[in-house]
Design a protein around this motif. Structure first.
Motif, PDB file in Angstrom:
ATOM      1  N   ILE A 121       0.956  -1.112   0.131  1.00 40.20           N
ATOM      2  CA  ILE A 121      -0.144   0.135   0.015  1.00 40.20           C
ATOM      3  C   ILE A 121       0.807   1.390   0.001  1.00 40.20           C
ATOM      4  CG2 ILE A 121      -1.449   1.431   1.170  1.00 40.20           C
ATOM      5  CD1 ILE A 121      -2.752  -1.219  -0.061  1.00 40.20           C
ATOM      6  N   GLU A 122       1.986   1.553   0.578  1.00 42.98           N
ATOM      7  CA  GLU A 122       2.564   2.071   0.629  1.00 42.98           C
ATOM      8  C   GLU A 122       3.703   2.561  -0.767  1.00 42.98           C
ATOM      9  OE1 GLU A 122       5.542   1.928   4.068  1.00 42.98           O
ATOM     10  OE2 GLU A 122       3.974   1.364   5.191  1.00 42.98           O
ATOM     11  N   VAL A 123       3.628   1.407  -0.849  1.00 41.91           N
ATOM     12  CA  VAL A 123       4.473   1.571  -2.446  1.00 41.91           C
ATOM     13  C   VAL A 123       3.785   2.424  -3.463  1.00 41.91           C
ATOM     14  CG1 VAL A 123       5.252   0.360  -4.321  1.00 41.91           C
ATOM     15  CG2 VAL A 123       6.505  -0.264  -2.477  1.00 41.91           C
ATOM     16  N   ARG A 124       2.309   1.416  -3.408  1.00 40.08           N
ATOM     17  CA  ARG A 124       1.081   2.404  -4.472  1.00 40.08           C
ATOM     18  C   ARG A 124       1.091   3.905  -4.467  1.00 40.08           C
ATOM     19  NH1 ARG A 124      -2.042   5.821  -4.862  1.00 40.08           N
ATOM     20  NH2 ARG A 124      -3.947   5.587  -5.669  1.00 40.08           N
ATOM     21  N   THR A 125       1.147   4.405  -2.266  1.00 37.33           N
ATOM     22  CA  THR A 125       0.766   5.969  -2.269  1.00 37.33           C
ATOM     23  C   THR A 125       2.010   6.635  -2.876  1.00 37.33           C
ATOM     24  OG1 THR A 125       1.121   5.220   0.086  1.00 37.33           O
ATOM     25  CG2 THR A 125      -0.715   5.405  -1.029  1.00 37.33           C
ATOM     26  N   GLU A 126       3.373   6.084  -2.678  1.00 42.91           N
ATOM     27  CA  GLU A 126       4.766   7.066  -2.661  1.00 42.91           C
ATOM     28  C   GLU A 126       4.738   6.755  -4.496  1.00 42.91           C
ATOM     29  OE1 GLU A 126       7.269   4.913  -0.738  1.00 42.91           O
ATOM     30  OE2 GLU A 126       6.301   5.493   0.702  1.00 42.91           O
ATOM     31  N   SER A 127       4.282   5.715  -5.000  1.00 42.40           N
ATOM     32  CA  SER A 127       4.600   5.700  -6.471  1.00 42.40           C
ATOM     33  C   SER A 127       4.233   6.796  -7.420  1.00 42.40           C
ATOM     34  CB  SER A 127       4.646   4.650  -7.517  1.00 42.40           C
ATOM     35  OG  SER A 127       4.231   5.318  -8.390  1.00 42.40           O
ATOM     36  N   PRO A 128       4.520   7.659  -7.820  1.00 47.62           N
ATOM     37  CA  PRO A 128       3.361   9.003  -8.866  1.00 47.62           C
ATOM     38  C   PRO A 128       3.036   8.180 -10.335  1.00 47.62           C
ATOM     39  CG  PRO A 128       6.175   8.854  -9.389  1.00 47.62           C
ATOM     40  CD  PRO A 128       6.081   8.178  -8.310  1.00 47.62           C
ATOM     41  N   HIS A 129       3.215   7.016 -10.219  1.00 49.07           N
ATOM     42  CA  HIS A 129       2.613   6.436 -11.984  1.00 49.07           C
ATOM     43  C   HIS A 129       1.982   5.214 -11.536  1.00 49.07           C
ATOM     44  CE1 HIS A 129       6.788   7.731 -13.436  1.00 49.07           C
ATOM     45  NE2 HIS A 129       7.743   7.464 -12.685  1.00 49.07           N
ATOM     46  N   LEU A 130       0.956   5.419  -9.812  1.00 48.68           N
ATOM     47  CA  LEU A 130       0.164   4.331  -9.903  1.00 48.68           C
ATOM     48  C   LEU A 130      -1.286   5.063  -9.430  1.00 48.68           C
ATOM     49  CD1 LEU A 130       2.105   1.463  -8.210  1.00 48.68           C
ATOM     50  CD2 LEU A 130       0.447   1.638 -10.368  1.00 48.68           C
ATOM     51  N   GLY A 131      -1.142   6.383  -9.134  1.00 46.42           N
ATOM     52  CA  GLY A 131      -2.167   7.854  -9.079  1.00 46.42           C
ATOM     53  C   GLY A 131      -3.891   7.143  -9.120  1.00 46.42           C
ATOM     54  N   ARG A 132      -4.247   6.868 -10.889  1.00 39.84           N
ATOM     55  CA  ARG A 132      -5.730   5.946 -10.794  1.00 39.84           C
ATOM     56  C   ARG A 132      -5.874   4.805 -10.098  1.00 39.84           C
ATOM     57  NH1 ARG A 132      -6.084   7.709 -17.211  1.00 39.84           N
ATOM     58  NH2 ARG A 132      -5.677  10.235 -17.083  1.00 39.84           N
ATOM     59  N   LEU A 133      -5.075   3.707  -8.995  1.00 46.71           N
ATOM     60  CA  LEU A 133      -5.001   2.613  -9.251  1.00 46.71           C
ATOM     61  C   LEU A 133      -6.083   3.092  -7.930  1.00 46.71           C
ATOM     62  CD1 LEU A 133      -3.681  -0.202  -9.892  1.00 46.71           C
ATOM     63  CD2 LEU A 133      -2.121   0.606  -7.515  1.00 46.71           C
ATOM     64  N   ARG A 134      -7.781   1.682  -8.264  1.00 48.45           N
ATOM     65  CA  ARG A 134      -8.096   1.185  -7.570  1.00 48.45           C
ATOM     66  C   ARG A 134      -8.224   0.676  -7.198  1.00 48.45           C
ATOM     67  NH1 ARG A 134     -12.844   1.367 -10.397  1.00 48.45           N
ATOM     68  NH2 ARG A 134     -11.701   0.082 -11.987  1.00 48.45           N
ATOM     69  N   SER A 135      -7.459  -0.703  -7.464  1.00 48.59           N
ATOM     70  CA  SER A 135      -8.291  -2.175  -6.505  1.00 48.59           C
ATOM     71  C   SER A 135      -6.361  -2.889  -7.090  1.00 48.59           C
ATOM     72  CB  SER A 135      -8.951  -3.048  -7.619  1.00 48.59           C
ATOM     73  OG  SER A 135      -8.606  -4.222  -7.418  1.00 48.59           O
ATOM     74  N   LEU A 136      -5.852  -3.084  -5.473  1.00 47.26           N
ATOM     75  CA  LEU A 136      -4.553  -3.929  -5.776  1.00 47.26           C
ATOM     76  C   LEU A 136      -4.842  -4.653  -4.861  1.00 47.26           C
ATOM     77  CD1 LEU A 136      -1.868  -3.740  -6.074  1.00 47.26           C
ATOM     78  CD2 LEU A 136      -0.951  -2.234  -3.937  1.00 47.26           C
ATOM     79  N   ASN A 137      -3.538  -5.937  -5.840  1.00 49.70           N
ATOM     80  CA  ASN A 137      -4.335  -7.383  -4.994  1.00 49.70           C
ATOM     81  C   ASN A 137      -2.615  -7.857  -5.119  1.00 49.70           C
ATOM     82  OD1 ASN A 137      -5.260 -10.062  -3.833  1.00 49.70           O
ATOM     83  ND2 ASN A 137      -6.161 -10.282  -5.766  1.00 49.70           N
ATOM     84  N   LEU A 138      -2.677  -8.399  -3.121  1.00 51.20           N
ATOM     85  CA  LEU A 138      -2.059  -8.510  -2.752  1.00 51.20           C
ATOM     86  C   LEU A 138      -1.896 -10.070  -1.658  1.00 51.20           C
ATOM     87  CD1 LEU A 138       0.635  -5.374  -2.093  1.00 51.20           C
ATOM     88  CD2 LEU A 138       0.850  -6.999  -4.392  1.00 51.20           C
ATOM     89  N   GLY A 139      -2.857 -10.809  -2.522  1.00 51.25           N
ATOM     90  CA  GLY A 139      -3.117 -11.869  -1.458  1.00 51.25           C
ATOM     91  C   GLY A 139      -2.086 -12.657  -1.683  1.00 51.25           C
ATOM     92  N   GLY A 140      -1.981 -13.751  -1.459  1.00 45.17           N
ATOM     93  CA  GLY A 140      -1.550 -15.004  -0.876  1.00 45.17           C
ATOM     94  C   GLY A 140       1.138 -14.880  -1.049  1.00 45.17           C
ATOM     95  N   ASN A 141       0.429 -13.475  -0.125  1.00 47.99           N
ATOM     96  CA  ASN A 141       2.120 -13.625  -1.047  1.00 47.99           C
ATOM     97  C   ASN A 141       3.272 -13.710   0.711  1.00 47.99           C
ATOM     98  OD1 ASN A 141       3.103 -12.331  -3.780  1.00 47.99           O
ATOM     99  ND2 ASN A 141       1.161 -11.077  -3.323  1.00 47.99           N
TER     100      ASN A 141
END
Length: 131
Positions: free
Chosen positions: A111-131
Motif C-alpha cells: 500500500i505504501e509502494v502504491r501511495t508513494e508511486s507517482p505512476h499509480l495515481g489511478r489505481l483503485r484495486s491492488l491485490n497482494l493476497g497470498g504473498n
C-alpha cells in the motif's frame, strides 16, 4: 490485423513465461490493449512470468494504455512489483493483481509502494493476497 483491434487479452494458464510476456510488451500490434490477464493457474516454475517479464511490461514502448493487469500466481517478486510501481507505463492502471507472486518485504508495504508511486495515481484495486 486482429491484434491491432484487441482491447483485452487473456493468456492465463498458458506457458507464456517472461519471454512471451516480453514479446507481447514489444509487439506494436498490441498497443491498443487496455486489459492484460496472464494468471499462472499453477504453471510449472519455468513457464511463469518472473521479475524479467514484469520489467519488460514496465519498460514497454507498446503497452502504455493498460488499465487492468493481472499477473496472479507468477513469481514476479519484489523486483517485479517495484519495476511496475516505478514505471510511467502504469500511469493509466486502475487494477493490479499480483496475488501469489512471492512478494516479500517490499510487498508487505504494498500500500505504501502504491501511495508513494507517482505512476499509480489511478489505481483503485491492488491485490497482494497470498504473498
Amino acid at each position: 490485423p486482429v491484434a491491432a483491434r484487441l482491447e483485452r487479452l487473456d493468456v492465463s494458464g498458458n506457458p507464456i513465461g517472461s519471454d512471451g510476456l516480453g514479446f507481447l510488451a514489444a509487439a506494436p500490434p498490441f498497443a491498443g490493449l487496455r486489459e492484460l490477464a496472464a494468471r499462472s493457474y499453477d504453471l510449472p516454475f519455468p513457464y511463469r512470468v518472473h521479475a524479467e517479464g514484469a520489467t519488460a511490461l514496465a519498460n514497454s514502448f507498446t503497452l502504455r494504455r493498460l488499465r487492468r493487469l493481472d499477473l496472479g500466481g507468477h513469481e514476479v517478486g519484489d523486483a517485479g512489483l517495484m519495476a511496475l510501481a516505478r514505471s510511467s507505463n502504469m500511469a493509466r492502471l486502475e487494477e493490479l493483481d499480483l496475488s501469489e507472486n512471492d512478494v516479500g518485504g517490499i510487498g508487505a508495504t504494498g500500500i505504501e509502494v502504491r501511495t508513494e508511486s507517482p505512476h499509480l495515481g489511478r489505481l483503485r484495486s491492488l491485490n497482494l493476497g497470498g504473498n
